[in-house]
Design an enzyme around this catalytic site. Structure first.
Site, PDB file in Angstrom:
ATOM      1  N   LYS A   1      22.648  25.492 -15.138  1.00 53.63           N
ATOM      2  CA  LYS A   1      22.211  26.454 -14.108  1.00 53.63           C
ATOM      3  C   LYS A   1      21.045  25.871 -13.312  1.00 53.63           C
ATOM      4  O   LYS A   1      20.964  26.041 -12.088  1.00 53.63           O
ATOM      5  CB  LYS A   1      21.804  27.789 -14.746  1.00 53.63           C
ATOM      6  CG  LYS A   1      22.934  28.574 -15.390  1.00 53.63           C
ATOM      7  CD  LYS A   1      24.018  29.019 -14.423  1.00 53.63           C
ATOM      8  CE  LYS A   1      23.558  30.109 -13.470  1.00 53.63           C
ATOM      9  NZ  LYS A   1      24.672  30.594 -12.608  1.00 53.63           N
TER      10      LYS A   1
ATOM     11  N   TYR B   1      23.818  25.297 -21.220  1.00 50.12           N
ATOM     12  CA  TYR B   1      24.001  26.352 -20.206  1.00 50.12           C
ATOM     13  C   TYR B   1      22.843  26.359 -19.220  1.00 50.12           C
ATOM     14  O   TYR B   1      23.041  26.278 -18.005  1.00 50.12           O
ATOM     15  CB  TYR B   1      24.128  27.728 -20.877  1.00 50.12           C
ATOM     16  CG  TYR B   1      23.920  28.882 -19.911  1.00 50.12           C
ATOM     17  CD1 TYR B   1      24.869  29.169 -18.929  1.00 50.12           C
ATOM     18  CD2 TYR B   1      22.763  29.667 -19.964  1.00 50.12           C
ATOM     19  CE1 TYR B   1      24.669  30.207 -18.032  1.00 50.12           C
ATOM     20  CE2 TYR B   1      22.554  30.710 -19.070  1.00 50.12           C
ATOM     21  CZ  TYR B   1      23.508  30.971 -18.105  1.00 50.12           C
ATOM     22  OH  TYR B   1      23.309  31.997 -17.209  1.00 50.12           O
TER      23      TYR B   1
ATOM     24  N   THR C   1      19.354  32.180 -13.152  1.00 47.45           N
ATOM     25  CA  THR C   1      18.883  32.882 -14.359  1.00 47.45           C
ATOM     26  C   THR C   1      17.456  32.489 -14.705  1.00 47.45           C
ATOM     27  O   THR C   1      17.019  31.386 -14.369  1.00 47.45           O
ATOM     28  CB  THR C   1      19.823  32.526 -15.543  1.00 47.45           C
ATOM     29  OG1 THR C   1      19.188  32.893 -16.757  1.00 47.45           O
ATOM     30  CG2 THR C   1      20.116  31.036 -15.628  1.00 47.45           C
ATOM     31  N   ASP C   2      16.790  33.377 -15.428  1.00 47.46           N
ATOM     32  CA  ASP C   2      15.424  33.050 -15.875  1.00 47.46           C
ATOM     33  C   ASP C   2      15.427  31.935 -16.919  1.00 47.46           C
ATOM     34  O   ASP C   2      14.377  31.346 -17.205  1.00 47.46           O
ATOM     35  CB  ASP C   2      14.705  34.299 -16.431  1.00 47.46           C
ATOM     36  CG  ASP C   2      15.400  34.951 -17.622  1.00 47.46           C
ATOM     37  OD1 ASP C   2      16.485  34.486 -18.028  1.00 47.46           O
ATOM     38  OD2 ASP C   2      14.846  35.932 -18.153  1.00 47.46           O
ATOM     39  N   GLU C   3      16.618  31.642 -17.470  1.00 43.39           N
ATOM     40  CA  GLU C   3      16.673  30.602 -18.509  1.00 43.39           C
ATOM     41  C   GLU C   3      16.344  29.220 -17.970  1.00 43.39           C
ATOM     42  O   GLU C   3      16.079  28.298 -18.745  1.00 43.39           O
ATOM     43  CB  GLU C   3      18.054  30.593 -19.186  1.00 43.39           C
ATOM     44  CG  GLU C   3      18.309  31.872 -19.944  1.00 43.39           C
ATOM     45  CD  GLU C   3      19.380  31.772 -21.015  1.00 43.39           C
ATOM     46  OE1 GLU C   3      19.727  30.664 -21.435  1.00 43.39           O
ATOM     47  OE2 GLU C   3      19.860  32.836 -21.446  1.00 43.39           O
TER      48      GLU C   3
HETATM   49  P1  NAD Z   1      30.545  36.545 -17.101  1.00 41.97           P
HETATM   50  O1  NAD Z   1      30.791  35.449 -18.078  1.00 41.97           O
HETATM   51  O2  NAD Z   1      30.689  37.962 -17.538  1.00 41.97           O
HETATM   52  O3  NAD Z   1      31.508  36.370 -15.850  1.00 41.97           O
HETATM   53  C1  NAD Z   1      31.755  35.117 -15.259  1.00 41.97           C
HETATM   54  C2  NAD Z   1      32.947  35.267 -14.319  1.00 41.97           C
HETATM   55  O4  NAD Z   1      33.151  33.998 -13.672  1.00 41.97           O
HETATM   56  C3  NAD Z   1      34.267  35.615 -15.029  1.00 41.97           C
HETATM   57  O5  NAD Z   1      34.933  36.626 -14.304  1.00 41.97           O
HETATM   58  C4  NAD Z   1      35.043  34.312 -14.994  1.00 41.97           C
HETATM   59  O6  NAD Z   1      36.444  34.507 -14.958  1.00 41.97           O
HETATM   60  C5  NAD Z   1      34.537  33.692 -13.704  1.00 41.97           C
HETATM   61  N1  NAD Z   1      34.677  32.229 -13.685  1.00 41.97           N
HETATM   62  C6  NAD Z   1      34.320  31.358 -14.649  1.00 41.97           C
HETATM   63  N2  NAD Z   1      34.618  30.115 -14.271  1.00 41.97           N
HETATM   64  C7  NAD Z   1      35.163  30.197 -13.031  1.00 41.97           C
HETATM   65  C8  NAD Z   1      35.651  29.242 -12.114  1.00 41.97           C
HETATM   66  N3  NAD Z   1      35.664  27.933 -12.395  1.00 41.97           N
HETATM   67  N4  NAD Z   1      36.125  29.679 -10.917  1.00 41.97           N
HETATM   68  C9  NAD Z   1      36.125  31.008 -10.629  1.00 41.97           C
HETATM   69  N5  NAD Z   1      35.693  31.951 -11.461  1.00 41.97           N
HETATM   70  C10 NAD Z   1      35.206  31.542 -12.655  1.00 41.97           C
HETATM   71  O7  NAD Z   1      29.102  36.251 -16.504  1.00 41.97           O
HETATM   72  P2  NAD Z   1      27.930  37.272 -16.090  1.00 41.97           P
HETATM   73  O8  NAD Z   1      27.155  37.617 -17.288  1.00 41.97           O
HETATM   74  O9  NAD Z   1      28.519  38.326 -15.218  1.00 41.97           O
HETATM   75  O10 NAD Z   1      27.038  36.300 -15.194  1.00 41.97           O
HETATM   76  C11 NAD Z   1      27.312  36.128 -13.810  1.00 41.97           C
HETATM   77  C12 NAD Z   1      26.294  35.157 -13.222  1.00 41.97           C
HETATM   78  O11 NAD Z   1      24.977  35.660 -13.400  1.00 41.97           O
HETATM   79  C13 NAD Z   1      26.302  33.781 -13.906  1.00 41.97           C
HETATM   80  O12 NAD Z   1      26.127  32.813 -12.915  1.00 41.97           O
HETATM   81  C14 NAD Z   1      25.108  33.824 -14.839  1.00 41.97           C
HETATM   82  O13 NAD Z   1      24.573  32.523 -15.008  1.00 41.97           O
HETATM   83  C15 NAD Z   1      24.159  34.724 -14.078  1.00 41.97           C
HETATM   84  N6  NAD Z   1      23.205  35.523 -14.872  1.00 41.97           N
HETATM   85  C16 NAD Z   1      23.648  36.298 -15.916  1.00 41.97           C
HETATM   86  C17 NAD Z   1      22.739  37.127 -16.596  1.00 41.97           C
HETATM   87  C18 NAD Z   1      23.179  38.022 -17.721  1.00 41.97           C
HETATM   88  O14 NAD Z   1      22.344  38.643 -18.364  1.00 41.97           O
HETATM   89  N7  NAD Z   1      24.467  38.161 -17.992  1.00 41.97           N
HETATM   90  C19 NAD Z   1      21.402  37.131 -16.210  1.00 41.97           C
HETATM   91  C20 NAD Z   1      20.979  36.305 -15.156  1.00 41.97           C
HETATM   92  C21 NAD Z   1      21.909  35.527 -14.488  1.00 41.97           C
HETATM   93  O1  DAU Z   2      18.225  35.550 -19.475  1.00 41.47           O
HETATM   94  C1  DAU Z   2      19.398  35.559 -18.743  1.00 41.47           C
HETATM   95  C2  DAU Z   2      20.552  35.108 -19.608  1.00 41.47           C
HETATM   96  O2  DAU Z   2      20.820  36.163 -20.521  1.00 41.47           O
HETATM   97  C3  DAU Z   2      21.792  34.751 -18.807  1.00 41.47           C
HETATM   98  O3  DAU Z   2      21.515  33.637 -18.006  1.00 41.47           O
HETATM   99  C4  DAU Z   2      22.965  34.441 -19.747  1.00 41.47           C
HETATM  100  O4  DAU Z   2      24.141  34.232 -18.989  1.00 41.47           O
HETATM  101  C5  DAU Z   2      23.170  35.623 -20.661  1.00 41.47           C
HETATM  102  O5  DAU Z   2      24.214  35.352 -21.579  1.00 41.47           O
HETATM  103  C6  DAU Z   2      21.891  35.953 -21.420  1.00 41.47           C
HETATM  104  O6  DAU Z   2      21.547  34.891 -22.354  1.00 41.47           O
HETATM  105  P1  DAU Z   2      20.966  35.188 -23.806  1.00 41.47           P
HETATM  106  O7  DAU Z   2      21.232  34.011 -24.647  1.00 41.47           O
HETATM  107  O8  DAU Z   2      19.596  35.710 -23.733  1.00 41.47           O
HETATM  108  O9  DAU Z   2      21.932  36.445 -24.193  1.00 41.47           O
HETATM  109  P2  DAU Z   2      22.745  36.787 -25.534  1.00 41.47           P
HETATM  110  O10 DAU Z   2      23.266  38.167 -25.337  1.00 41.47           O
HETATM  111  O11 DAU Z   2      23.680  35.711 -25.928  1.00 41.47           O
HETATM  112  O12 DAU Z   2      21.582  36.846 -26.624  1.00 41.47           O
HETATM  113  C7  DAU Z   2      20.467  37.696 -26.465  1.00 41.47           C
HETATM  114  C8  DAU Z   2      19.548  37.464 -27.664  1.00 41.47           C
HETATM  115  O13 DAU Z   2      20.189  37.962 -28.849  1.00 41.47           O
HETATM  116  C9  DAU Z   2      19.251  35.995 -27.941  1.00 41.47           C
HETATM  117  O14 DAU Z   2      17.933  35.876 -28.432  1.00 41.47           O
HETATM  118  C10 DAU Z   2      20.238  35.629 -29.047  1.00 41.47           C
HETATM  119  C11 DAU Z   2      20.382  36.932 -29.817  1.00 41.47           C
HETATM  120  N1  DAU Z   2      21.696  37.167 -30.446  1.00 41.47           N
HETATM  121  C12 DAU Z   2      22.807  37.069 -29.689  1.00 41.47           C
HETATM  122  C13 DAU Z   2      24.051  37.303 -30.212  1.00 41.47           C
HETATM  123  C14 DAU Z   2      25.297  37.150 -29.367  1.00 41.47           C
HETATM  124  C15 DAU Z   2      21.778  37.566 -31.792  1.00 41.47           C
HETATM  125  O15 DAU Z   2      20.737  37.678 -32.477  1.00 41.47           O
HETATM  126  N2  DAU Z   2      23.010  37.798 -32.307  1.00 41.47           N
HETATM  127  C16 DAU Z   2      24.155  37.672 -31.594  1.00 41.47           C
HETATM  128  O16 DAU Z   2      25.260  37.875 -32.151  1.00 41.47           O
END
Ligand code: NAD
Ligand code: DAU
Length: 342
Positions: free
Chosen positions: A160, A156, A128-130
């Site tokens: 990562k 988190y 992730t970019d985080e």
């Molecule tokens: P998500 O939370 O929607 O899904 C995570 C999945 O992993 C779920 O299906 C969960 O059951 C499974 N899981 C959790 N723990 C596990 C374990 N111990 N063994 C097997 N399965 C397990 O997550 P997402 O948003 O789809 O993110 C997927 C990946 O992409 C993550 O690694 C996250 O860090 C990365 N990522 C997410 C975003 C975003 O915007 N959501 C952006 C960049 C990177």
């Molecule tokens: O940048 C990539 C990341 O994006 C991934 O690595 C993470 O897995 C994914 O969850 C996401 O992280 P963020 O923290 O950016 O996403 P989130 O949707 O939780 O929040 C997006 C922005 O909105 C953040 O600035 C917090 C804000 N927020 C979030 C929630 C849930 C609110 O203001 N209100 C809310 O209720």
């Protein structure tokens, strides 16, 4: 077209499931095996259509379970492993860091050991970019490149970043053929309703308050989930072992603007917006420089935010069953019945 077996961990979650569907459609010759522990974030109903395909297999299992992972790799002999499995929600990591360290650091270690033992051709770590921390709002000229220092804010992102360092260590020390992608915020179908965009859509539909953290001016760089899947597909098929790629589409938006856009699309009043206490350690701005993946692999995002957000809102309107079941907790009851004790 050659045949490959790909193990997709975390394939019942948001991005993993989109990747499963992307790969099944693009590579009908491939065998796609999903390994997922079905935590609160995993949803089997998301994979319902995939389950009907002969070249898809779902396995309920934990990436931290060394024996189960070893057995699965022995049985499937994968060519590629793509690791999406993670605890992914920043707010939860602030409440309970431990599970983040266990899943997001120990999990990849177990997977990489299995990759070495079973001579898997590629291990791809979805990062992730985080891991780069954040950028100030008053320096729009600054972007994250692959050379930006790792500088994390939440448990988190620290977990990562640890996995990224471990992945590179396995590559250098043990010769693991590994790659890493660091993507910005995704949005699209099957996004779990605890995250900003789906939460705001669903609350607006239910005429419930929309909780905006702090001043709402935090900026995220949004990418349609299919464009992320395309990037990973390109990386795992490219001759680029040992490389890290940033993935993002230069689409920066302040949270408050997204929330207002959603309300406008749904015809709901802005009076639903409620400013709430800020997230602890809240990152101000994320912004990816995707030059490397564009120039080396030819990746370009296809979906513009203006189209992607409308498509996404429509998806949530058309798939009420999916998210209503989640909100009511029905799907957790179903797992208990299906897999209770296993
Ligand atoms: P998500 O939370 O929607 O899904 C995570 C999945 O992993 C779920 O299906 C969960 O059951 C499974 N899981 C959790 N723990 C596990 C374990 N111990 N063994 C097997 N399965 C397990 O997550 P997402 O948003 O789809 O993110 C997927 C990946 O992409 C993550 O690694 C996250 O860090 C990365 N990522 C997410 C975003 C975003 O915007 N959501 C952006 C960049 C990177
Ligand atoms: O940048 C990539 C990341 O994006 C991934 O690595 C993470 O897995 C994914 O969850 C996401 O992280 P963020 O923290 O950016 O996403 P989130 O949707 O939780 O929040 C997006 C922005 O909105 C953040 O600035 C917090 C804000 N927020 C979030 C929630 C849930 C609110 O203001 N209100 C809310 O209720």
């Amino acid at each position: 077209m050659d045949k490959k077996t790909i193990i997709v961990t975390g394939g019942a979650g948001f991005i993993g499931s989109n990747f499963v569907y992307y790969m099944l459609k693009k590579y009908p010759n491939y065998r796609i095996v999903c390994l997922d522990a079905l935590t609160y974030a995993g949803n089997l109903s998301t994979l319902e259509k995939a389950m009907k395909k002969e070249n898809f297999r779902f396995v309920k299992g934990d990436i931290r379970d060394r024996e189960a992972v070893d057995n699965l790799f022995a049985e499937e002999e994968p060519d590629v492993v793509v690791n999406f499995a993670a605890e992914s929600h920043v707010d939860r990591s602030i409440e309970n860091p431990q599970i983040f360290l266990e899943t997001n650091i120990m999990g990849p270690e177990v997977l990489m050991e299995a990759c070495l033992k079973h001579k898997v051709g590629r291990y791809h770590q979805v990062s992730t970019d985080e891991v780069y921390g954040d950028l100030p709002l008053d320096r729009p000229d600054l972007f994250f490149t692959e050379k930006t220092n790792l500088h994390t804010s939440s448990p988190y992102s620290a977990s990562k970043a640890s996995a990224d360092l471990l992945t590179m260590a396995y590559h250098r020390t043990f010769g693991l053929p590994a790659t890493i992608s660091r993507c910005s915020n995704n949005y699209g179908p099957y996004h779990f309703p605890e995250k900003l965009i789906p939460l705001m859509i669903i609350n607006a539909l239910n005429d419930k308050p929309l909780p905006v953290y702090g001043d709402g001016k935090n900026v995220r760089d949004w990418l349609y989930v299919e464009d992320h899947c395309k990037a990973i597909d390109m990386i795992i098929h490219a001759d680029c072992v040992g490389e890290v790629y940033n993935v993002g589409g230069h689409n920066e938006m302040a949270n408050i603007d997204i929330v207002k856009l959603i309300l406008k699309e749904l015809g709901k009043p802005e009076s639903l917006i409620t400013f709430v206490e800020d997230r602890k350690g809240h990152d101000r701005r994320y912004a990816i420089d995707p030059t490397k993946i564009k120039t080396q692999l030819g990746w370009e995002p296809e979906t513009k935010f203006t189209n992607g957000i409308v498509k996404t809102i429509k998806w949530y309107l058309d798939h009420k069953d999916w998210w209503e079941e989640i909100i009511s907790g029905e799907y957790q009851k179903y797992y208990e019945k299906m897999y209770g004790g296993k």
